[in-house]
Scaffold this motif. Structure first.
Motif, mmCIF file in Angstrom:
data_model
loop_
_atom_site.group_PDB
_atom_site.id
_atom_site.type_symbol
_atom_site.label_atom_id
_atom_site.label_comp_id
_atom_site.label_asym_id
_atom_site.label_seq_id
_atom_site.Cartn_x
_atom_site.Cartn_y
_atom_site.Cartn_z
ATOM 1 N N SER A 110 -16.729 3.401 -0.088
ATOM 2 C CA SER A 110 -15.479 3.427 -0.847
ATOM 3 C C SER A 110 -14.330 3.095 0.093
ATOM 4 O O SER A 110 -14.454 3.215 1.317
ATOM 5 C CB SER A 110 -15.264 4.813 -1.460
ATOM 6 N N VAL A 111 -13.191 2.710 -0.470
ATOM 7 C CA VAL A 111 -12.045 2.250 0.314
ATOM 8 C C VAL A 111 -10.897 3.249 0.156
ATOM 9 O O VAL A 111 -10.573 3.654 -0.964
ATOM 10 C CB VAL A 111 -11.594 0.852 -0.163
ATOM 11 N N TYR A 112 -10.272 3.593 1.272
ATOM 12 C CA TYR A 112 -9.155 4.544 1.276
ATOM 13 C C TYR A 112 -7.972 3.972 2.043
ATOM 14 O O TYR A 112 -8.149 3.304 3.066
ATOM 15 C CB TYR A 112 -9.579 5.865 1.913
ATOM 16 N N LEU A 113 -6.759 4.268 1.562
ATOM 17 C CA LEU A 113 -5.545 3.891 2.265
ATOM 18 C C LEU A 113 -5.432 4.704 3.539
ATOM 19 O O LEU A 113 -5.984 5.800 3.644
ATOM 20 C CB LEU A 113 -4.328 4.145 1.382
ATOM 21 N N THR A 114 -4.700 4.174 4.519
ATOM 22 C CA THR A 114 -4.487 4.875 5.784
ATOM 23 C C THR A 114 -2.990 4.976 6.066
ATOM 24 O O THR A 114 -2.169 4.359 5.377
ATOM 25 C CB THR A 114 -5.153 4.132 6.960
ATOM 26 N N ALA A 115 -2.638 5.714 7.105
ATOM 27 C CA ALA A 115 -1.236 5.825 7.523
ATOM 28 C C ALA A 115 -0.741 4.535 8.168
ATOM 29 O O ALA A 115 0.461 4.311 8.272
ATOM 30 C CB ALA A 115 -1.077 6.996 8.494
ATOM 31 N N THR A 116 -1.660 3.673 8.592
ATOM 32 C CA THR A 116 -1.291 2.387 9.201
ATOM 33 C C THR A 116 -0.985 1.387 8.094
ATOM 34 O O THR A 116 -1.842 1.081 7.266
ATOM 35 C CB THR A 116 -2.431 1.861 10.085
ATOM 36 N N ALA A 117 0.239 0.888 8.062
ATOM 37 C CA ALA A 117 0.690 -0.007 6.991
ATOM 38 C C ALA A 117 -0.245 -1.197 6.817
ATOM 39 O O ALA A 117 -0.600 -1.873 7.783
ATOM 40 C CB ALA A 117 2.102 -0.498 7.274
ATOM 41 N N GLY A 118 -0.677 -1.423 5.556
ATOM 42 C CA GLY A 118 -1.480 -2.583 5.202
ATOM 43 C C GLY A 118 -2.948 -2.484 5.544
ATOM 44 O O GLY A 118 -3.690 -3.436 5.327
ATOM 45 N N THR A 119 -3.404 -1.341 6.071
ATOM 46 C CA THR A 119 -4.779 -1.195 6.564
ATOM 47 C C THR A 119 -5.537 -0.134 5.779
ATOM 48 O O THR A 119 -4.957 0.863 5.353
ATOM 49 C CB THR A 119 -4.753 -0.805 8.057
ATOM 50 N N VAL A 120 -6.845 -0.346 5.601
ATOM 51 C CA VAL A 120 -7.710 0.616 4.913
ATOM 52 C C VAL A 120 -8.887 0.992 5.805
ATOM 53 O O VAL A 120 -9.139 0.341 6.814
ATOM 54 C CB VAL A 120 -8.248 0.045 3.578
ATOM 55 N N GLY A 132 -11.293 0.062 -7.746
ATOM 56 C CA GLY A 132 -11.444 -1.376 -7.943
ATOM 57 C C GLY A 132 -11.677 -2.148 -6.666
ATOM 58 O O GLY A 132 -11.463 -3.362 -6.613
ATOM 59 N N ALA A 133 -12.117 -1.443 -5.602
ATOM 60 C CA ALA A 133 -12.415 -2.101 -4.326
ATOM 61 C C ALA A 133 -13.596 -1.392 -3.672
ATOM 62 O O ALA A 133 -13.745 -0.182 -3.786
ATOM 63 C CB ALA A 133 -11.205 -2.052 -3.399
ATOM 64 N N ARG A 134 -14.424 -2.166 -2.978
ATOM 65 C CA ARG A 134 -15.595 -1.627 -2.284
ATOM 66 C C ARG A 134 -15.839 -2.472 -1.044
ATOM 67 O O ARG A 134 -15.673 -3.693 -1.060
ATOM 68 C CB ARG A 134 -16.816 -1.728 -3.205
ATOM 69 N N LEU A 151 -12.974 -7.075 -4.584
ATOM 70 C CA LEU A 151 -11.828 -6.618 -5.363
ATOM 71 C C LEU A 151 -12.001 -6.912 -6.845
ATOM 72 O O LEU A 151 -12.495 -7.969 -7.216
ATOM 73 C CB LEU A 151 -10.546 -7.320 -4.907
ATOM 74 N N SER A 152 -11.548 -5.978 -7.661
ATOM 75 C CA SER A 152 -11.473 -6.176 -9.105
ATOM 76 C C SER A 152 -10.180 -5.528 -9.582
ATOM 77 O O SER A 152 -10.166 -4.392 -10.041
ATOM 78 C CB SER A 152 -12.686 -5.552 -9.801
ATOM 79 N N ARG A 153 -9.068 -6.257 -9.351
ATOM 80 C CA ARG A 153 -7.736 -5.756 -9.684
ATOM 81 C C ARG A 153 -7.550 -4.312 -9.207
ATOM 82 O O ARG A 153 -7.364 -3.393 -9.999
ATOM 83 C CB ARG A 153 -7.468 -5.870 -11.181
ATOM 84 N N PRO A 154 -7.621 -4.085 -7.892
ATOM 85 C CA PRO A 154 -7.575 -2.727 -7.359
ATOM 86 C C PRO A 154 -6.254 -2.017 -7.612
ATOM 87 O O PRO A 154 -5.210 -2.646 -7.804
ATOM 88 C CB PRO A 154 -7.797 -2.934 -5.858
#
Length: 160
Positions: A110-120, A132-134, A151-154
């Motif tokens: 699974s994909v998670y947001l991070t504190a680093t801008a623009g990075t997962v 909607g992302a894997r 991606l599927s419209r995440p």
């Protein structure tokens, strides 16, 4: 990331290009094909400061604007196809296999947001899961600091 348009209409700007003038209506959706990553779907938006290729952004479809993601971001998500900085215009990927900036992760995660801008990454944070992302590849593929996401419209909506 050499996507080419697959539509009968003329693409006003290549998917990997940035423009200082608006060449399509903000929010325009187009489809493209890449020999490695297959078919993709893209949206035309206005850039924001410090955006680089592979950055994830939250976008406002009505205003056509973007903000680089960080932990706690909310809204529809897209991947920058160019270094589309403030007051410039470009394409962002919302569907298909996209190369993104990534911390440590494994394929299939699974994909998670991070504190680093623009990075997962794939470190579980209850309120930062990207729906909607894997992950299709581990980080480091195709190169260091990058991974491929399907991606599927995440959307970043606070689910865990």
């Amino acid at each position: 990331m050499a996507y080419q348009s697959t539509e009968a209409t003329i693409l006003p700007q290549n998917f990997a290009d940035t423009s200082t003038v608006q060449l399509a209506p903000l929010g325009t959706i187009r489809r493209g094909q890449d020999s490695t990553n297959g078919e993709g779907e893209f949206i035309y938006l206005k850039g924001v400061a410090s955006t680089a290729v592979g950055d994830l952004v939250i976008y406002d479809q009505r205003a056509g604007t973007t903000t680089r993601t960080v932990a706690g971001s909310r809204g529809p998500v897209a991947v920058a196809m160019s270094s589309n900085v403030a007051n410039q215009y470009g394409w962002y990927q919302v569907g298909g296999a996209a190369v993104v900036k990534s911390g440590a992760a494994v394929a299939g995660a699974s994909v998670y947001l991070t504190a680093t801008a623009g990075t997962v990454d794939d470190a579980v944070v209850a309120t930062d899961k990207l729906e909607g992302a894997r992950y299709k590849t581990a980080d480091g593929t195709p190169s260091a600091g990058l991974a491929v996401l399907q991606l599927s419209r995440p959307s970043a909506n606070g689910n865990g």
